[in-house]
Motif scaffolding. Structure first.
Motif, PDB file in Angstrom:
ATOM      1  N   ILE A  60     -11.342  38.892   7.768  1.00 17.80           N
ATOM      2  CA  ILE A  60     -12.345  37.649   8.071  1.00 17.80           C
ATOM      3  C   ILE A  60     -12.292  36.889   6.964  1.00 17.80           C
ATOM      4  O   ILE A  60     -12.798  35.898   6.968  1.00 17.80           O
ATOM      5  CB  ILE A  60     -13.855  38.480   8.570  1.00 17.80           C
ATOM      6  CG1 ILE A  60     -13.702  39.092   9.941  1.00 17.80           C
ATOM      7  CG2 ILE A  60     -14.927  37.357   8.480  1.00 17.80           C
ATOM      8  CD1 ILE A  60     -13.360  38.510  10.823  1.00 17.80           C
ATOM      9  N   ASN A  61     -12.375  37.348   5.797  1.00 18.32           N
ATOM     10  CA  ASN A  61     -12.278  36.752   4.383  1.00 18.32           C
ATOM     11  C   ASN A  61     -11.352  35.640   4.402  1.00 18.32           C
ATOM     12  O   ASN A  61     -11.574  34.642   4.023  1.00 18.32           O
ATOM     13  CB  ASN A  61     -12.436  37.656   3.274  1.00 18.32           C
ATOM     14  CG  ASN A  61     -12.558  37.049   1.983  1.00 18.32           C
ATOM     15  OD1 ASN A  61     -13.721  36.450   1.860  1.00 18.32           O
ATOM     16  ND2 ASN A  61     -11.455  36.791   1.103  1.00 18.32           N
ATOM     17  N   ASP A  62     -10.049  35.945   5.014  1.00 18.21           N
ATOM     18  CA  ASP A  62      -9.017  35.025   5.016  1.00 18.21           C
ATOM     19  C   ASP A  62      -9.296  34.105   6.032  1.00 18.21           C
ATOM     20  O   ASP A  62      -8.870  32.762   5.804  1.00 18.21           O
ATOM     21  CB  ASP A  62      -7.663  35.814   5.369  1.00 18.21           C
ATOM     22  CG  ASP A  62      -6.754  36.561   4.107  1.00 18.21           C
ATOM     23  OD1 ASP A  62      -7.410  36.259   3.028  1.00 18.21           O
ATOM     24  OD2 ASP A  62      -5.915  37.244   4.580  1.00 18.21           O
ATOM     25  N   PHE A  63      -9.945  34.508   7.026  1.00 17.46           N
ATOM     26  CA  PHE A  63     -10.220  33.350   8.089  1.00 17.46           C
ATOM     27  C   PHE A  63     -11.323  32.142   7.686  1.00 17.46           C
ATOM     28  O   PHE A  63     -11.003  31.063   7.976  1.00 17.46           O
ATOM     29  CB  PHE A  63     -10.918  34.164   9.521  1.00 17.46           C
ATOM     30  CG  PHE A  63     -11.565  33.292  10.382  1.00 17.46           C
ATOM     31  CD1 PHE A  63     -10.875  32.064  11.033  1.00 17.46           C
ATOM     32  CD2 PHE A  63     -12.997  33.570  10.756  1.00 17.46           C
ATOM     33  CE1 PHE A  63     -11.686  31.532  11.813  1.00 17.46           C
ATOM     34  CE2 PHE A  63     -13.699  32.857  11.844  1.00 17.46           C
ATOM     35  CZ  PHE A  63     -12.727  31.820  12.220  1.00 17.46           C
ATOM     36  N   VAL A  64     -12.377  32.772   7.091  1.00 17.55           N
ATOM     37  CA  VAL A  64     -13.325  32.030   6.488  1.00 17.55           C
ATOM     38  C   VAL A  64     -12.688  31.018   5.379  1.00 17.55           C
ATOM     39  O   VAL A  64     -13.383  29.865   5.145  1.00 17.55           O
ATOM     40  CB  VAL A  64     -14.710  32.610   5.969  1.00 17.55           C
ATOM     41  CG1 VAL A  64     -15.392  33.281   7.459  1.00 17.55           C
ATOM     42  CG2 VAL A  64     -14.336  33.663   4.974  1.00 17.55           C
ATOM     43  N   SER A  65     -11.939  31.495   4.787  1.00 16.43           N
ATOM     44  CA  SER A  65     -11.217  30.804   3.575  1.00 16.43           C
ATOM     45  C   SER A  65     -10.021  29.915   4.025  1.00 16.43           C
ATOM     46  O   SER A  65      -9.186  29.474   3.369  1.00 16.43           O
ATOM     47  CB  SER A  65     -10.975  31.596   2.403  1.00 16.43           C
ATOM     48  OG  SER A  65      -9.985  32.503   2.996  1.00 16.43           O
ATOM     49  N   ASN A  66      -9.711  29.835   5.388  1.00 14.91           N
ATOM     50  CA  ASN A  66      -8.552  29.073   6.061  1.00 14.91           C
ATOM     51  C   ASN A  66      -7.413  29.621   5.703  1.00 14.91           C
ATOM     52  O   ASN A  66      -6.350  28.670   5.726  1.00 14.91           O
ATOM     53  CB  ASN A  66      -8.647  27.693   5.530  1.00 14.91           C
ATOM     54  CG  ASN A  66     -10.086  27.038   6.051  1.00 14.91           C
ATOM     55  OD1 ASN A  66     -10.596  27.191   7.011  1.00 14.91           O
ATOM     56  ND2 ASN A  66     -10.823  26.104   5.244  1.00 14.91           N
ATOM     57  N   LYS A  67      -7.068  30.749   5.514  1.00 13.68           N
ATOM     58  CA  LYS A  67      -5.924  31.356   5.132  1.00 13.68           C
ATOM     59  C   LYS A  67      -5.024  31.857   6.583  1.00 13.68           C
ATOM     60  O   LYS A  67      -4.106  32.192   6.727  1.00 13.68           O
ATOM     61  CB  LYS A  67      -6.114  32.635   4.258  1.00 13.68           C
ATOM     62  CG  LYS A  67      -6.188  32.229   2.816  1.00 13.68           C
ATOM     63  CD  LYS A  67      -6.116  33.287   1.882  1.00 13.68           C
ATOM     64  CE  LYS A  67      -6.774  32.948   0.340  1.00 13.68           C
ATOM     65  NZ  LYS A  67      -6.979  34.051  -0.413  1.00 13.68           N
ATOM     66  N   ILE A  68      -6.106  32.218   7.516  1.00 15.28           N
ATOM     67  CA  ILE A  68      -5.671  32.366   8.809  1.00 15.28           C
ATOM     68  C   ILE A  68      -6.589  31.730   9.759  1.00 15.28           C
ATOM     69  O   ILE A  68      -7.643  31.283   9.711  1.00 15.28           O
ATOM     70  CB  ILE A  68      -6.126  34.021   9.150  1.00 15.28           C
ATOM     71  CG1 ILE A  68      -5.384  34.917   8.259  1.00 15.28           C
ATOM     72  CG2 ILE A  68      -5.772  34.246  10.675  1.00 15.28           C
ATOM     73  CD1 ILE A  68      -5.722  36.434   8.368  1.00 15.28           C
ATOM     74  N   VAL A  69      -5.771  30.978  10.791  1.00 15.65           N
ATOM     75  CA  VAL A  69      -6.480  30.539  11.677  1.00 15.65           C
ATOM     76  C   VAL A  69      -7.274  30.756  12.682  1.00 15.65           C
ATOM     77  O   VAL A  69      -6.952  32.268  12.790  1.00 15.65           O
ATOM     78  CB  VAL A  69      -5.347  29.416  12.543  1.00 15.65           C
ATOM     79  CG1 VAL A  69      -4.335  28.814  11.642  1.00 15.65           C
ATOM     80  CG2 VAL A  69      -4.270  30.260  13.335  1.00 15.65           C
TER      81      VAL A  69
END
Length: 520
Positions: free
Chosen positions: A204-213
Motif C-alpha cells: 500500500i505504501n508503494d501504491f500511494v507513492s506511485n511505485k505500484i499502479v
C-alpha cells in the motif's frame, strides 16, 4: 507529553470538557473516587500528600547517557512499552525545540495514525526493513540495531515512519481510496489476520507513492487474500507463514530489480508464492475440494466461518449484503438446514438411514447457510423453513439458499448437490492463477519443518533454528549434532534426561550408531 498536559489542564475547568480518553483523566477520577470514599479529614489528606517524594537524577558527567539511565530506572515496576522506549531513544538526546518538533510533527501523528498501536506498528515496520519478524520481546533492541545501521539521518527516518504510519491508518480504517482494496482490507480485519500486515503495508505504501499502479496493487491484495483463504480452508499449519510474509516484499523487490521490472508486479507475487514449499505452499484445488467435502464447517473459528459464508454469498453481487454486521447484531445467523437435533418429523423425512445421514452431514458445507429468520425456529421441518417469514423461499441470500428455496425435500442427495454447487463457487472465488514466469530457482529453497515432512531422499546443506542464522551442515547426522549444541545452550538438563532412556530409537541412535544413512 503535550497531549497529557492538555488533558491535565482541562481538569482545572468545567467537568463536561474533561478529556475522557486520557489516562490522566482516568487516573484523576480514580484517585478522586478513592479519596471521596475515605473517612479522613482535609488535614490528614494534606499530611499524606506532603509525604510524597520526588527523585531528581542529575547528569553531571559528559559520559552520562540519559537513555541508558532512563532504561535502568524503568527496568523495575510496570514495564514500559516498546513504543515508550523507542520514543525516548529518538527524542531524549535532542534539545527541547527539536524534541517538540519531532513530537508534534511526527510522534503525535504516529500515535493517532496507528490508533495508539505504536508497539505493534514498529514490529511490522522492522519486519519490512529487515525481512524478518522481531520477537515481541525484542522489538526495542531490534529497533536500536536497525537505527544504528541506517545510512540516513533521523529526520529521514521520521519521514519514513510517517509514511508507513499513514499506510497503517489506511489498513486499520480500510481507507486507501480504492474500493476494491478497501473491501479486502475489511475482510482481513474481520478475519483478524495480522501476520500479513507488514507485506500489505509495504504494498500500500508503494501504491500511494506511485511505485505500484492501482490495477497491480488490487491484484496483489487479492492474491494475498486467496493465499490466506486457501490455507484457512485446508487447515494448513501456520508456522511457516511468518517467514513467508516477512521475506515476500524483499524477494519481490529483489526479483524486480534483477529483471529490470520487466514483469508485472502481480505476476512476480504469483511466482514467488507458487514456488513456496512445505507448510508455506499454496494449497491446491484438490486440497480445497477435499476439505470442503469432509470438514466440519460449523465447529470452527467463528471468524473463519463468517468469512467463508460471506464470500460464498456476496461473490459477484452488485450490491453486497452487510453480512458481518448482520451476524454481529444477530439479525443473521449461521443455520443448519437439517437441524442439529432431529425431531420426529425430520427422522421420518430422512428415512431409515436418518442417523447415518445426520452424523455424516449435519455440520457439512452443504447443510449450513445464513438465514434471517429467528434461530428459535431452527428445529422446524424443512417445509416450514422454506415457507415461513424470511424463510428460504423469500430469502435474500440468493447464492446460499438457491437450492433450499426450490427443493421439495432435504436429505443426503440435496446436501451433496448443494455441497458441489458451493465448491464450484469456491473454486471461482479463491482461484489461484498459474505463474507466467518460468525461471530456474538459482538458490536452494529453504523448507519449513512442520512436524509432518520426512525429507526422504533429500540431502541437507544447512538449516536455521530459532533465529535466521544459517548453519551449514553436510549430513543429517551433522544436523542433529549442531541442533543439540543449540538446545544445550538453552537448557542442557532435558537432553541429559533423554540420554538415560534405554531405547534404540531417538536422537542418541542417530548420533552414536556406527552406520548412518545420510541419503534420507
Amino acid at each position: 507529553n503535550p497531549r497529557d498536559y492538555k488533558s491535565y489542564k482541562l481538569l482545572f475547568g468545567n467537568e463536561k470538557f474533561y478529556d475522557r480518553s486520557s489516562n490522566i483523566t482516568l487516573n484523576y477520577e480514580y484517585f478522586y473516587s478513592c479519596i471521596d470514599n475515605m473517612n479522613i479529614s482535609i488535614d490528614q489528606l494534606m499530611s499524606s500528600i506532603q509525604k510524597l517524594q520526588f527523585m531528581v537524577v542529575n547528569l553531571n558527567s559528559p559520559d552520562d547517557d540519559p537513555q541508558l539511565i532512563f532504561e535502568s530506572l524503568n527496568s523495575t515496576g510496570v514495564a514500559l512499552t516498546d513504543a515508550d522506549k523507542i520514543r525516548n531513544f529518538l527524542l531524549m538526546n535532542e534539545n527541547l525545540p527539536e524534541q517538540n518538533k519531532y513530537f508534534q510533527n511526527y510522534w503525535q501523528p504516529l500515535e493517532e495514525n496507528t490508533h495508539f498501536e505504536v508497539s505493534k506498528f514498529f514490529r511490522y515496520f522492522l519486519t519490512i526493513k529487515n525481512a524478518q519478524f522481531p520477537k515481541i520481546s525484542n522489538v526495542y533492541d531490534e529497533f536500536k540495531t536497525t537505527y544504528n545501521n541506517l545510512d540516513f539521518d533521523k529526520q529521514n527516518l521520521f519521514e519514513d515512519i510517517n509514511d508507513f504510519s499513514n499506510t497503517y491508518k489506511m489498513i486499520l480504517e480500510c481507507n486507501t481510496g480504492t474500493k476494491k482494496i478497501d473491501v479486502i482490507l475489511n475482510r482481513f480485519l474481520e478475519l483478524n489476520v495480522t501476520v500479513i500486515r507488514p507485506f500489505i503495508m509495504a504494498i500500500i505504501n508503494d501504491f500511494v507513492s506511485n511505485k505500484i499502479v492501482e490495477e497491480e496493487a488490487i491484484k496483489i491484495v487479492e492474491l494475498v487474500e486467496k493465499y490466506i483463504a486457501r490455507r484457512i480452508i485446508t487447515k494448513t499449519p501456520s508456522n511457516a507463514l511468518n517467514k513467508v510474509i516477512a521475506t515476500l516484499y524483499r524477494d519481490f523487490r529483489q526479483f524486480q530489480d534483477k529483471h529490470n521490472n520487466q514483469y508485472k508486479d502481480s505476476e512476480v507475487i504469483i511466482f514467488l508464492l507458487l514456488k513456496k514449499q512445505g507448510s508455506g505452499r499454496v494449497p491446491t484445488d484438490e486440497e480445497l475440494i477435499r476439505n470442503f467435502k469432509h470438514n466440519d464447517w460449523y465447529n470452527i473459528n467463528s471468524s473463519y466461518r463468517s468469512y467463508i459464508f460471506e464470500r460464498l454469498e456476496n461473490h459477484n453481487h452488485i450490491e453486497s449484503l452487510s453480512i458481518y454486521e448482520g451476524l454481529k447484531n444477530k439479525d443473521y445467523s449461521i443455520e443448519h438446514i437439517m437441524p442439529q437435533k432431529l425431531s420426529s418429523d425430520w427422522k421420518n423425512e430422512l428415512g431409515n438411514n436418518y442417523q447415518r445421514i445426520h452424523e455424516n452431514y449435519v455440520n457439512s458445507l452443504g447443510n449450513l447457510t445464513i438465514t434471517g429468520y429467528n434461530s428459535k425456529y431452527s428445529n422446524r421441518s424443512f417445509q416450514d423453513k422454506q415457507n415461513m417469514e424470511k424463510g428460504f423461499k423469500e430469502s435474500h441470500f440468493v447464492n446460499l439458499n438457491k437450492l433450499p428455496a426450490r427443493s421439495d425435500k432435504w436429505g443426503e442427495a440435496e446436501i451433496i448437490e448443494r455441497t458441489n454447487q458451493l465448491i464450484t463457487s469456491a473454486l471461482e472465488i479463491w482461484d489461484f492463477p498459474e505463474s507466467t514466469i518460468h525461471e530456474m530457482i538459482e538458490e536452494k529453497e529453504m523448507y519449513i519443518y512442520d512436524g509432518n515432512e520426512t525429507f526422504s531422499n533429500y540431502k541437507i546443506h544447512g538449516f536455521t533454528f530459532i533465529n535466521d542464522e544459517y548453519i551449514p551442515v553436510k549430513t543429517w547426522k551433522g544436523l542433529f549434532v549442531e541442533l543439540f549444541k543449540l538446545l544445550a545452550k538453552i537448557d542442557l538438563n532435558p537432553l541429559i534426561e533423554c540420554t538415560k532412556i534405554d531405547t534404540k530409537i531417538g536422537f542418541e541412535s542417530a548420533i552414536f550408531s556406527e552406520k548412518t544413512d545420510d541419503t534420507e
